[in-house]
Motif scaffolding. Structure first.
Motif, short mmCIF file in Angstrom:
data_model
loop_
_atom_site.label_atom_id
_atom_site.label_comp_id
_atom_site.label_asym_id
_atom_site.label_seq_id
_atom_site.Cartn_x
_atom_site.Cartn_y
_atom_site.Cartn_z
N PRO A 1 1.04 -4.68 5.35
CA PRO A 1 0.30 -4.11 4.21
C PRO A 1 0.90 -4.50 2.86
O PRO A 1 0.92 -3.68 1.93
CB PRO A 1 0.45 -2.62 4.46
CG PRO A 1 1.82 -2.48 5.06
CD PRO A 1 2.01 -3.72 5.91
N MET A 2 1.39 -5.71 2.74
CA MET A 2 2.01 -6.10 1.47
C MET A 2 1.88 -7.60 1.25
O MET A 2 1.64 -8.38 2.18
CB MET A 2 3.48 -5.69 1.44
CG MET A 2 4.43 -6.57 2.22
SD MET A 2 6.14 -6.01 2.08
CE MET A 2 6.09 -4.53 3.09
N LEU A 3 2.07 -7.97 -0.03
CA LEU A 3 2.05 -9.37 -0.44
C LEU A 3 3.16 -9.62 -1.46
O LEU A 3 3.59 -8.71 -2.17
CB LEU A 3 0.71 -9.71 -1.11
CG LEU A 3 -0.53 -9.74 -0.22
CD1 LEU A 3 -1.79 -9.77 -1.07
CD2 LEU A 3 -0.49 -10.95 0.72
N LEU B 107 -10.07 -3.25 -5.96
CA LEU B 107 -10.16 -4.61 -5.45
C LEU B 107 -8.83 -5.06 -4.86
O LEU B 107 -8.76 -5.61 -3.75
CB LEU B 107 -10.60 -5.57 -6.56
CG LEU B 107 -10.89 -7.01 -6.10
CD1 LEU B 107 -12.13 -7.04 -5.20
CD2 LEU B 107 -11.10 -7.92 -7.31
N TYR B 108 -7.74 -4.83 -5.59
CA TYR B 108 -6.42 -5.23 -5.11
C TYR B 108 -6.01 -4.40 -3.90
O TYR B 108 -5.42 -4.92 -2.95
CB TYR B 108 -5.40 -5.10 -6.23
CG TYR B 108 -4.07 -5.77 -5.96
CD1 TYR B 108 -4.01 -7.05 -5.41
CD2 TYR B 108 -2.88 -5.14 -6.28
CE1 TYR B 108 -2.80 -7.67 -5.18
CE2 TYR B 108 -1.66 -5.75 -6.06
CZ TYR B 108 -1.62 -7.01 -5.50
OH TYR B 108 -0.41 -7.63 -5.27
N GLY B 109 -6.34 -3.12 -3.93
CA GLY B 109 -6.05 -2.28 -2.77
C GLY B 109 -6.81 -2.76 -1.54
O GLY B 109 -6.26 -2.77 -0.43
N ARG B 110 -8.05 -3.17 -1.74
CA ARG B 110 -8.83 -3.70 -0.60
C ARG B 110 -8.23 -5.01 -0.10
O ARG B 110 -8.18 -5.25 1.11
CB ARG B 110 -10.28 -3.91 -1.04
CG ARG B 110 -11.17 -4.42 0.09
CD ARG B 110 -12.63 -4.41 -0.27
NE ARG B 110 -13.33 -5.32 0.61
CZ ARG B 110 -13.92 -6.44 0.23
NH1 ARG B 110 -13.90 -6.80 -1.04
NH2 ARG B 110 -14.51 -7.24 1.09
N LEU C 37 0.84 -1.19 0.00
CA LEU C 37 0.00 0.00 0.00
C LEU C 37 0.88 1.24 0.00
O LEU C 37 1.78 1.38 0.83
CB LEU C 37 -0.93 0.00 1.21
CG LEU C 37 -2.07 -1.03 1.19
CD1 LEU C 37 -2.79 -1.04 2.53
CD2 LEU C 37 -3.04 -0.76 0.05
N TYR C 38 0.61 2.14 -0.92
CA TYR C 38 1.46 3.32 -1.10
C TYR C 38 1.62 4.12 0.18
O TYR C 38 2.73 4.55 0.52
CB TYR C 38 0.86 4.20 -2.20
CG TYR C 38 1.54 5.55 -2.32
CD1 TYR C 38 2.85 5.65 -2.79
CD2 TYR C 38 0.87 6.72 -1.98
CE1 TYR C 38 3.47 6.88 -2.90
CE2 TYR C 38 1.48 7.96 -2.10
CZ TYR C 38 2.78 8.03 -2.54
OH TYR C 38 3.40 9.25 -2.65
N VAL D 212 0.81 0.46 -4.45
CA VAL D 212 -0.58 0.19 -4.80
C VAL D 212 -1.48 1.30 -4.28
O VAL D 212 -1.43 1.65 -3.10
CB VAL D 212 -1.04 -1.17 -4.23
CG1 VAL D 212 -2.51 -1.41 -4.54
CG2 VAL D 212 -0.18 -2.30 -4.81
N HIS D 213 -2.30 1.85 -5.17
CA HIS D 213 -3.25 2.90 -4.83
C HIS D 213 -4.66 2.32 -4.93
O HIS D 213 -5.03 1.74 -5.96
CB HIS D 213 -3.12 4.08 -5.78
CG HIS D 213 -1.77 4.75 -5.73
ND1 HIS D 213 -1.54 5.88 -5.00
CD2 HIS D 213 -0.59 4.44 -6.32
CE1 HIS D 213 -0.28 6.25 -5.14
NE2 HIS D 213 0.33 5.38 -5.94
#
Length: 544
Positions: free
Chosen positions: A501-503, A486-489, A433-434, A479-480
């Motif tokens: 907050p990452m994958l 969907l990906y941000g969620r 997440l940015y 990621v914004h």
């Protein structure tokens, strides 16, 4: 005004075909041809499948298109060849406009950046009789400061290094980049004899190019990929080369490290000198060498660089975008910055369901695939994630991805060995997440396209070992939520579940195959690999 930009061509040396469609300067669709032919890099093919997709996405026919724009301006009779091609394949040919290959690269990066002014550098293999350029871009004006000769090529240099190390030129350069982090630049003095910086220019030793030395046996300067392109001088300086498939030893990792470091030295010196001439610290990078994320990190760290932009398609697939952008800019249309790369095909739930039915797959329909996926990831399952529009460019950015939890170092080896079937030294990248990336990575800026590496914060490196490369860096995707909700969620819900907050994010494919486009290809990858779970839209497949 509808404009289609294309890349690749009709010769065996052409590769990375793509098509984009702009309407009055607005990007409507873009995709690489390899996703339709299922042949990596789609070598020597014009992008018929990608063109067809662009037309379908816009709901138009070829007769509605005003211009076809392409590089290869210096090729004899190429406009006529394209006219005949489009008449044959599509029943009609719009007007044809040809541009310089490296100006197309430059335009794709500059217009995509949103900068009003920039120092633009294109580092490439070759195209339209040169191997790159440096330009001062302002508005719609590109003032070329220097061009690099066709044989004085950073792409050629790295291709030689790739071959020397026993890998495939114009395909495996990223392996050399990853391998370089395992060595030390002990042979830097030797590489300084092969590639020398010279301010805004550089000099590649002309005695290294076998095609030039043996010009009498090469009918063109495009050797086939199965032939050696470097002369014996390279081995005289560096020692014996590695044969394909031979074990990797310390000398070879040090050669990779030294060759990579010399590239970084030369490229950074070019940028530094260019900024001194333009007075502009906004830098745009393009050309195939622009995929070298370690080089990009060093350029970003150069004190004179104010801001750095590298597009999602710095390689030859990007010249399709640049050509179309230039035509629209000439017509007076404003070009919007490229904030995301989700411009490819999308498949409806009905199409996905029909595909599942055809192969007799067992699946479940979910109301909320995000919450189910978070559970799978937290349970250390590897996940195929197929959602929304396909990415334009070589990086999976959350719509055609393999995802996993980065908290355990063993996950890297597991994905390399049982899913991707590739070398164990190859790293994986994090989507983060940015708004939280600065907690884990240093000297960060917005990097949505996974084309720059950043140092990992040593205080938290042990929390994300599967995405920390051996040199303590990671090639991140910022990621914004607004560009991929969907990906941000998914990342947000995973953060709530695990505080992370990452994958891990890598492309949904098997080694040496293109990233998947359609549901059937995703299913093929799933059933032919060790993936635990596959999400196709709202449908979940599991092997357990």
């Amino acid at each position: 005004m509808y404009v289609i930009g294309i890349s690749s061509g009709i010769k065996h040396g052409h590769h990375d075909g793509a098509a984009v469609l702009l309407r009055d300067g607005e990007l409507i669709a873009a995709a690489e041809e390899e996703r339709f032919t299922l042949a990596k890099h789609a070598r020597g093919e014009l992008p018929r499948g990608a063109i067809g997709f662009c037309l379908k996405q816009a709901g138009i026919t070829m007769r509605d298109v005003d211009w076809i724009c392409s590089p290869l301006k210096t090729y004899t009779n190429y406009a006529q060849r394209l006219t005949e091609y489009f008449k044959y394949q599509f029943g009609h040919s719009p007007k044809i406009e040809l541009y310089d290959h490296h100006l197309c690269h430059a335009a794709s990066s500059f217009y995509g950046s949103g900068f009003s002014e920039a120092t633009v550098a294109c580092f490439d293999f070759s195209g339209d009789s040169s191997s790159g350029l440096v330009a001062h871009a302002r508005g719609n004006d590109f003032r070329v400061l220097t061009r690099f000769g066709r044989h004085n090529s950073l792409g050629l240099y790295y291709g030689m290094l790739t071959q020397y190390l026993g890998y495939q030129m114009t395909n495996d350069e990223y392996k050399v980049m990853g391998l370089s982090s395992y060595g030390s630049p002990e042979y830097l003095d030797k590489f300084a004899k092969l590639l020398r910086p010279n301010g805004i220019n550089y000099e590649l030793d002309p005695e290294l190019d076998k095609r030039r030395r043996d010009a009498d046996i090469f009918t063109s300067d495009f050797s086939t990929r199965q032939e050696r392109i470097f002369t014996e001088k390279m081995e005289e300086i560096l020692g014996p080369r590695r044969l394909r498939g031979a074990p990797l030893d310390r000398r070879m990792t040090n050669v990779a490290a030294s060759g990579q470091k010399q590239l970084e030295i030369v490229a950074t010196e070019v940028i530094r000198s260019a900024i001194a001439e333009t007075g502009c610290g906004n830098v745009c990078i393009a050309g195939g060498v622009g995929l070298n994320c370690k080089m990009n990190m060093e350029i970003a760290a150069e004190p004179s660089v104010k801001r750095l932009y590298v597009p999602p398609v710095p390689h030859d697939a990007g010249v399709a975008l640049g050509a179309a952008m230039m035509k629209c800019a000439e017509a007076g249309h404003a070009i919007s910055p490229l904030s995301h790369a989700y411009w490819g095909p999308e498949y409806s739930n009905d199409v996905i369901r029909e595909t599942l039915g055809k192969i007799g797959a067992r699946f479940e329909l979910l109301e909320d695939p995000v919450s189910s996926c978070v559970t799978d990831l937290a349970e250390q399952k590897t996940v195929g994630w197929f959602q929304g529009r396909m990415e334009y460019g070589p990086r999976a950015l959350g719509n055609r991805s393999i995802l996993a939890d980065p908290r355990h170092a063993s996950m890297k080896d597991r994905i390399n060995l049982t899913i991707k079937y590739r070398e164990e030294f190859r790293p994986f990248c994090p989507s983060v997440l940015y708004e939280r990336q600065a907690e884990y990575f240093e000297e960060t800026f917005d990097a949505p396209f996974m084309v720059v590496t950043f140092p990992v914060n040593e205080k938290v490196a042990d929390k994300i070992p599967a995405v920390v490369h051996v040199d303590k860096t990671a090639r991140i995707q910022s990621v914004h939520v607004d560009t991929n909700p969907l990906y941000g969620r998914l990342l947000g819900e995973f953060a709530k579940s695990t505080s992370l907050p990452m994958l891990i994010n890598t492309s949904l494919n098997i080694n040496e195959q293109p990233t998947v486009n359609a549901p059937l290809e995703a299913l093929h990858t799933y059933f032919c690999s060790g993936l635990d779970v596959l999400y196709l839209g709202p449908y979940r497949l599991s092997k357990s």
